[in-house]
Scaffold this motif. Structure first.
Motif, short mmCIF file in Angstrom:
data_model
loop_
_atom_site.label_atom_id
_atom_site.label_comp_id
_atom_site.label_asym_id
_atom_site.label_seq_id
_atom_site.Cartn_x
_atom_site.Cartn_y
_atom_site.Cartn_z
N SER A 2 0.84 -1.20 0.00
CA SER A 2 0.00 0.00 0.00
C SER A 2 0.87 1.25 0.00
O SER A 2 2.00 1.23 0.50
CB SER A 2 -0.92 0.01 1.22
OG SER A 2 -0.19 0.34 2.37
N VAL A 4 0.67 3.85 1.82
CA VAL A 4 0.96 4.25 3.20
C VAL A 4 2.18 3.50 3.72
O VAL A 4 3.08 4.08 4.34
CB VAL A 4 -0.27 4.01 4.10
CG1 VAL A 4 0.07 4.24 5.56
CG2 VAL A 4 -1.42 4.89 3.67
N LYS A 5 2.25 2.19 3.46
CA LYS A 5 3.39 1.39 3.90
C LYS A 5 4.67 1.82 3.19
O LYS A 5 5.75 1.84 3.78
CB LYS A 5 3.13 -0.10 3.67
CG LYS A 5 2.12 -0.69 4.61
CD LYS A 5 1.95 -2.17 4.35
CE LYS A 5 0.91 -2.77 5.29
NZ LYS A 5 0.74 -4.21 5.04
N ILE A 7 5.41 4.87 2.00
CA ILE A 7 5.85 6.15 2.56
C ILE A 7 6.40 5.95 3.97
O ILE A 7 7.40 6.57 4.35
CB ILE A 7 4.69 7.18 2.57
CG1 ILE A 7 4.31 7.52 1.14
CG2 ILE A 7 5.07 8.43 3.33
CD1 ILE A 7 5.42 8.15 0.32
N ARG A 8 5.80 5.06 4.73
CA ARG A 8 6.30 4.78 6.08
C ARG A 8 7.71 4.20 6.00
O ARG A 8 8.59 4.57 6.78
CB ARG A 8 5.35 3.82 6.81
CG ARG A 8 5.68 3.69 8.28
CD ARG A 8 4.67 2.84 9.03
NE ARG A 8 3.35 3.46 8.96
CZ ARG A 8 2.23 2.78 8.73
NH1 ARG A 8 2.24 1.49 8.56
NH2 ARG A 8 1.07 3.40 8.69
N ALA A 9 7.94 3.30 5.05
CA ALA A 9 9.28 2.73 4.88
C ALA A 9 10.25 3.80 4.42
O ALA A 9 11.40 3.85 4.89
CB ALA A 9 9.23 1.59 3.86
N SER A 11 10.11 6.99 5.09
CA SER A 11 10.40 7.89 6.22
C SER A 11 11.38 7.26 7.20
O SER A 11 12.08 7.96 7.92
CB SER A 11 9.12 8.30 6.93
OG SER A 11 8.56 7.20 7.62
N HIS A 12 11.45 5.93 7.20
CA HIS A 12 12.42 5.24 8.06
C HIS A 12 13.86 5.54 7.60
O HIS A 12 14.76 5.67 8.41
CB HIS A 12 12.15 3.73 8.03
CG HIS A 12 13.12 2.92 8.82
ND1 HIS A 12 13.12 2.90 10.19
CD2 HIS A 12 14.13 2.11 8.42
CE1 HIS A 12 14.10 2.11 10.61
NE2 HIS A 12 14.72 1.61 9.55
N HIS A 18 8.81 11.93 6.55
CA HIS A 18 7.97 11.69 7.73
C HIS A 18 6.83 12.69 7.76
O HIS A 18 7.01 13.86 7.47
CB HIS A 18 8.81 11.79 9.00
CG HIS A 18 8.06 11.47 10.24
ND1 HIS A 18 7.66 10.19 10.54
CD2 HIS A 18 7.61 12.25 11.25
CE1 HIS A 18 7.01 10.19 11.68
NE2 HIS A 18 6.97 11.43 12.15
N GLY A 19 5.67 12.24 8.10
CA GLY A 19 4.52 13.13 8.20
C GLY A 19 3.82 13.30 6.87
O GLY A 19 3.92 12.47 5.97
N TYR A 20 3.10 14.39 6.75
CA TYR A 20 2.27 14.61 5.58
C TYR A 20 2.75 15.76 4.71
O TYR A 20 2.00 16.28 3.90
CB TYR A 20 0.82 14.86 6.01
CG TYR A 20 0.23 13.64 6.67
CD1 TYR A 20 -0.18 12.56 5.92
CD2 TYR A 20 0.11 13.59 8.06
CE1 TYR A 20 -0.71 11.43 6.52
CE2 TYR A 20 -0.42 12.47 8.66
CZ TYR A 20 -0.83 11.40 7.89
OH TYR A 20 -1.35 10.28 8.49
#
Length: 106
Positions: A2, A4-5, A7-9, A11-12, A18-20
């Motif tokens: 997805s 979201v996943k 972008i989360r990866a 941001s890691h 990170h964030g929006y």
């Protein structure tokens, strides 16, 4: 996976994602390519590179970096390559032409 996943990866590995906050797609693409290169890279001794003009420049630059990092000579120096650097890597060269005197500067 997805979005979201994904972008989360991202941001890691890079806090800018990170964030929006809005990010450039080119920055995201570079992040992905840089991370893939780091995961897939392998060492190639500088002495094993062929002797064309581009590799001579790479050897000189890599040799200076290796000496700066403590390597004794070119026989112990390495260049890190990957399928990413082989596909997308290169040398960026820019030239500017003066329209008054026709002088080209690189």
């Amino acid at each position: 996976m997805s979005p979201v996943k994904l972008i989360r990866a991202a941001s890691h590995f890079n806090p800018a994602f990170h964030g929006y906050s809005q990010q450039d797609s080119m920055d995201f693409f570079r992040l992905i390519l840089d991370r893939l290169h780091e995961e897939l890279k392998y060492a190639v001794p500088i002495s094993a590179l062929s002797d064309d003009g581009n590799n001579r420049k790479m050897r000189r630059k890599s040799g200076r970096l290796a000496k700066k990092n403590g390597a004794e000579d070119d026989s112990t120096s390495v260049v890190y390559k990957s399928v990413i650097s082989e596909t997308f890597g290169g040398i960026l060269r820019s030239e500017v032409l003066c329209h008054k005197c026709n002088k080209v500067t690189a």
